[in-house]
Design a protein around this motif. Sequence first.
Motif, PDB file in Angstrom:
ATOM      1  N   GLY A 113      43.933  30.089  51.824  1.00  0.00           N
ATOM      2  CA  GLY A 113      43.475  30.629  50.543  1.00  0.00           C
ATOM      3  C   GLY A 113      43.662  32.126  50.357  1.00  0.00           C
ATOM      4  O   GLY A 113      43.187  32.691  49.369  1.00  0.00           O
TER       5      GLY A 113
ATOM      6  N   THR B 140      45.568  33.015  47.168  1.00  0.00           N
ATOM      7  CA  THR B 140      44.755  32.656  45.999  1.00  0.00           C
ATOM      8  C   THR B 140      43.718  33.751  45.731  1.00  0.00           C
ATOM      9  O   THR B 140      43.502  34.137  44.574  1.00  0.00           O
TER      10      THR B 140
ATOM     11  N   ALA C 179      40.864  25.542  47.193  1.00  0.00           N
ATOM     12  CA  ALA C 179      41.737  26.617  47.690  1.00  0.00           C
ATOM     13  C   ALA C 179      40.910  27.803  48.171  1.00  0.00           C
ATOM     14  O   ALA C 179      41.162  28.364  49.233  1.00  0.00           O
TER      15      ALA C 179
ATOM     16  N   LYS D 143      38.101  28.972  43.647  1.00  0.00           N
ATOM     17  CA  LYS D 143      39.233  28.460  42.877  1.00  0.00           C
ATOM     18  C   LYS D 143      39.528  27.036  43.333  1.00  0.00           C
ATOM     19  O   LYS D 143      39.899  26.799  44.481  1.00  0.00           O
TER      20      LYS D 143
END
Length: 338
Positions: A59, A62, A36, A18
């Motif tokens: 991260g 995420t 991320a 991502k």
Amino acid sequence: MSEVMTDKVLLQVNDLTKFYPIQQGLSRRAAGTVHAVDSVSFEVKQGECLGLVGESGCGKTTVARCILKLIEPTSGQITLHAPQTDLEITTADGKEVRQLRRWLQMIFQDPFASLDPRWTVGNIIAEPLIAQGISRREAEQRVAEVLPLAGLGTHFSNRYPHELSGGERQRVGIARAIVVNPLLIVADEPVSALDVSVRAQIVNLLLELQERLGLSYIFIAHDLSIVKHISDRIGVMYLGQIVEIGSRDQVFTQLMHPYTEALLMSVLTPVPDERGISYVLEGDVPSPINPPTGCRFASRCRFAQAQCREQSPDLRDMGGGHLVRCHFAGELELIRAN
Ligand SMILES: Nc1ncnc2c1ncn2[C@@H]1O[C@H](COP(=O)(O)OP(=O)(O)OP(=O)(O)O)[C@@H](O)[C@H]1O
Ligand SMILES: [Mg+2]
């Protein structure tokens, strides 16, 4: 190891990435990319708890959001092997998304922010059932069944979130997560916002529910101490990448990455040892915006060599499913937990 853990893979994450573009100025010109999450792969077996740890910004959330389909990844696949069907999470739509909402649930860090203050506890817990099209009557019955599972009396049904303690609010969050009989619960720092005295109670409740309901978890935390008792396997993240992943034993007592050592030592010895070596990580995590070539941990690593700053290490299998992203994995004298 959890007693309900099996060999069947429930969730498979492959090369999950991502990136967020950064725009600058009024013309919003491209000014870089936040990495991320950068090519993260792991699996979760049925009945297993995978702990994901790492410092702020590495991260973890995420990854959780991509799995729950709250955000779209830049690339990669996430597959849920549900009963009788494999669901490709990143491309799921319509009916498949509704199925996913049933199989995957989330427990949030801040139970106060995640519970609607205008709703009663009963309505909050019933909401995922109503969203699945279950009648209000049936939903009420089911709420009365799960409240005691979460350690709450049925009289809590009529209370509002502001009438609960922090621990009780998190129990409501847990009741809401289990009410639809999910396969996997992603718990993003579920005890970080709680008083130290109730943390162990909530972790024990999650363990108890795992055994009882055969649940799988992804349990996210900043440090290793919190995930120690609940995780079958642990993944350590640094700056968008997994740097070490393996069984709880491999990560605690046979660890091979200097970052894992630093995370562990920061919990065990907050002060320098007799040789004056401080394992508490100094310096901040480097910016995830256009991260440097070479090993991302090199700038803070006490073993870093020239090679580390030039060449990015691969995640290598060191045996028995123990993967380590370090040029010198297996060659370093690291301090390990007993
Ligand atoms: N919508 C967004 N736009 C731009 N950057 C983002 C966005 N969301 C997250 N990031 C960045 O992605 C990186 C990873 O963030 P993430 O929230 O996943 O970290 P985390 O490991 O959960 O951290 P924490 O422990 O503080 O919760 C951070 O650098 C963050 O600033
Ligand atoms: Mg987070």
